[in-house]
Design a protein around this motif. Structure first.
Motif, PDB file in Angstrom:
ATOM      1  N   GLY A   1       0.806  -1.215   0.000  1.00  0.00           N
ATOM      2  CA  GLY A   1       0.000   0.000   0.000  1.00  0.00           C
ATOM      3  C   GLY A   1       0.839   1.264   0.000  1.00  0.00           C
ATOM      4  O   GLY A   1       1.995   1.277   0.447  1.00  0.00           O
ATOM      5  N   LEU A   2       0.245   2.352  -0.490  1.00  0.00           N
ATOM      6  CA  LEU A   2       0.906   3.661  -0.569  1.00  0.00           C
ATOM      7  C   LEU A   2       0.048   4.720   0.123  1.00  0.00           C
ATOM      8  O   LEU A   2      -1.179   4.568   0.208  1.00  0.00           O
ATOM      9  N   PRO A   3       0.661   5.791   0.599  1.00  0.00           N
ATOM     10  CA  PRO A   3      -0.119   6.896   1.180  1.00  0.00           C
ATOM     11  C   PRO A   3      -0.830   7.674   0.085  1.00  0.00           C
ATOM     12  O   PRO A   3      -0.412   7.662  -1.072  1.00  0.00           O
ATOM     13  N   GLY A   4      -1.898   8.363   0.420  1.00  0.00           N
ATOM     14  CA  GLY A   4      -2.637   9.153  -0.560  1.00  0.00           C
ATOM     15  C   GLY A   4      -4.060   9.382  -0.102  1.00  0.00           C
ATOM     16  O   GLY A   4      -4.486   8.928   0.966  1.00  0.00           O
ATOM     17  N   LYS A   5      -4.813  10.109  -0.926  1.00  0.00           N
ATOM     18  CA  LYS A   5      -6.211  10.391  -0.598  1.00  0.00           C
ATOM     19  C   LYS A   5      -7.055   9.122  -0.602  1.00  0.00           C
ATOM     20  O   LYS A   5      -8.005   8.987   0.140  1.00  0.00           O
ATOM     21  N   ASP A   6      -6.680   8.204  -1.488  1.00  0.00           N
ATOM     22  CA  ASP A   6      -7.424   6.942  -1.584  1.00  0.00           C
ATOM     23  C   ASP A   6      -6.914   5.969  -0.524  1.00  0.00           C
ATOM     24  O   ASP A   6      -5.716   5.692  -0.447  1.00  0.00           O
ATOM     25  N   ASP A   7      -7.811   5.451   0.278  1.00  0.00           N
ATOM     26  CA  ASP A   7      -7.423   4.504   1.329  1.00  0.00           C
ATOM     27  C   ASP A   7      -6.964   3.165   0.763  1.00  0.00           C
ATOM     28  O   ASP A   7      -6.384   2.348   1.486  1.00  0.00           O
ATOM     29  N   PHE A   8      -7.204   2.925  -0.518  1.00  0.00           N
ATOM     30  CA  PHE A   8      -6.848   1.636  -1.124  1.00  0.00           C
ATOM     31  C   PHE A   8      -5.772   1.800  -2.198  1.00  0.00           C
ATOM     32  O   PHE A   8      -5.683   1.013  -3.133  1.00  0.00           O
ATOM     33  N   ASN A   9      -4.941   2.816  -2.041  1.00  0.00           N
ATOM     34  CA  ASN A   9      -3.865   3.068  -2.996  1.00  0.00           C
ATOM     35  C   ASN A   9      -2.738   2.052  -2.803  1.00  0.00           C
ATOM     36  O   ASN A   9      -2.377   1.711  -1.678  1.00  0.00           O
ATOM     37  N   HIS A  10      -2.151   1.574  -3.896  1.00  0.00           N
ATOM     38  CA  HIS A  10      -1.057   0.606  -3.793  1.00  0.00           C
ATOM     39  C   HIS A  10      -0.194   0.652  -5.056  1.00  0.00           C
ATOM     40  O   HIS A  10      -0.578   1.237  -6.077  1.00  0.00           O
ATOM     41  N   LEU A  11       0.981   0.036  -4.992  1.00  0.00           N
ATOM     42  CA  LEU A  11       1.867  -0.058  -6.151  1.00  0.00           C
ATOM     43  C   LEU A  11       1.222  -0.895  -7.239  1.00  0.00           C
ATOM     44  O   LEU A  11       0.449  -1.826  -6.951  1.00  0.00           O
ATOM     45  N   LEU A  12       1.564  -0.609  -8.494  1.00  0.00           N
ATOM     46  CA  LEU A  12       1.048  -1.369  -9.630  1.00  0.00           C
ATOM     47  C   LEU A  12       2.201  -2.168 -10.241  1.00  0.00           C
ATOM     48  O   LEU A  12       3.158  -1.596 -10.767  1.00  0.00           O
ATOM     49  N   ALA A  13       2.108  -3.485 -10.152  1.00  0.00           N
ATOM     50  CA  ALA A  13       3.183  -4.348 -10.629  1.00  0.00           C
ATOM     51  C   ALA A  13       3.400  -4.222 -12.133  1.00  0.00           C
ATOM     52  O   ALA A  13       4.539  -4.297 -12.611  1.00  0.00           O
ATOM     53  N   THR A  14       2.335  -4.018 -12.890  1.00  0.00           N
ATOM     54  CA  THR A  14       2.463  -3.925 -14.352  1.00  0.00           C
ATOM     55  C   THR A  14       3.334  -2.739 -14.746  1.00  0.00           C
ATOM     56  O   THR A  14       4.229  -2.859 -15.595  1.00  0.00           O
TER      57      THR A  14
END
Length: 354
Positions: free
Chosen positions: A116-129
């Motif tokens: 997961g990553l910080p941000g406005k979206d509580d479900f933000n995360h890195l994108l493997a693609t």
């Protein structure tokens, strides 16, 4: 990771997390979504190889040390299936450090993702693609477009195809890759022990981390190899079919220019395939064809006469009744009670249709 141990830095923290994410995807040959949406809850349920596992006694000290360094957890895959993810000791330490600095990075507590990553979206995360596309260009690969999840999954499947695996081992690999639509039916067979013992070796070999051939791994895990006394001659007796040894394959390749471009593993797999086809051919030849005997007019008339009551009441005769009729009438020689009953039923239907 060493820099992050000394002093926290968001860039170092994110860089470490990116490298671990891509490393796990490459090693496990997972789909991008299966890795970048792995949840902390699932990760914390990881399992290790148990010390009392019986196969440990057959391993060398180096193998024991390497495989005991792995953990396994289940991430969510397609159709909510649990897909196993293998993590070695180095990556495990890195993930622990990532989790250690989550609060300091101001990631929402409601964010369930391991990456997961910080941000406005509580479900933000890195994108493997995106990361894999970026790293494939930075690494200097001649064909970076081939370094994608689908091609890497095909690569491990192709590698395993040269191992001449038996039915159980081949199914284990297919289950691990998630190629089997009915993987949930084999929940107990897809155990942490099996993944750590078998898949860690196969995955490391495919990646080139250990100096061991896929053929040697295959031979160690339940791939029986019978002795072969001559060049690959097919026998008419199914019991005498032999799979050639690797040494014999090497000798044949070295003495035959046509096979010079083939490896011993490829040759052995080809011969094993030929043997299997030959066995199937012999089995099919052993099955005798059933000769159908036409029902003559005399038999037809006898059926109508002997089964008048059944025909009138539109009821099928019992097998016992058919057996009695066969014993008393030699005209039905070669017929069975089932055949007689079936013929009566067909005759009754035809008569009713008229």
């Amino acid at each position: 990771m060493q820099c992050l141990k000394k002093e926290y830095s968001y860039n170092n923290w994110k860089g470490l997390m990116s490298v671990i994410l891509i490393s796990l995807q490459l090693f496990n040959r997972r789909r991008a979504g299966e890795m970048d949406r792995a949840k902390i809850e699932d990760y914390l349920k990881y399992e290790r190889l148990k010390d009392d596992y019986e196969m440990l006694g057959c391993m060398s000290a180096e193998e024991k040390k390497r495989q005991k360094g792995y953990i396994r957890f289940l991430s969510r895959g397609k159709r909510c299936r649990g897909v196993p993810v293998m993590v070695n000791r180095e990556k495990f330490e890195g993930i622990q450090m990532i989790l250690k600095f989550r609060k300091q990075t101001n990631i929402s507590e409601r964010n369930p993702y391991l990456f997961g990553l910080p941000g406005k979206d509580d479900f933000n995360h890195l994108l493997a693609t995106r990361l894999l596309n970026q790293y494939s260009k930075l690494c200097g690969a001649k064909k970076p477009h081939t370094l994608c999840g689908t091609e890497l999954r095909k690569h491990i499947a192709t590698k395993c195809g040269t191992m001449n695996l038996g039915g159980v081992e081949l199914k284990d690999v297919a289950d691990y890759l998630g190629h089997n639509e009915n993987i949930h039916l084999d929940h107990y067979r897809s155990s942490a022990t099996k993944d750590i013992v078998r898949m860690s070796n196969i995955l490391e070999c495919a990646q080139g981390s250990i100096n061991e051939s896929l053929d040697e791994i295959g031979e160690r895990y339940s791939i029986s190899e019978n002795s072969c006394n001559g060049i690959f001659e097919e026998s008419k007796n199914e019991d005498n079919f032999n799979i050639p040894t690797s040494d014999l394959c090497h000798d044949v390749i070295s003495s035959n220019d046509i096979l010079s471009r083939r490896s011993a593993t490829q040759l052995k797999a080809y011969v094993a395939n030929c043997i299997e086809k030959r066995k199937q051919s012999l089995k099919s030849d052993q099955h005798t064809k059933v000769q159908r005997k036409h029902w003559g007019s005399a038999e037809r008339n006898a059926v109508l006469t002997l089964f008048q009551d059944e025909m009138k009441n539109k009821k099928l005769p019992s097998l016992k009744r058919c057996e009695e009729v066969l014993k008393e009438n030699s005209i039905f020689e070669g017929r069975t009670p089932i055949m007689l009953k079936a013929f009566f039923n067909n005759t009754k239907k035809k008569k009713h249709d008229k």
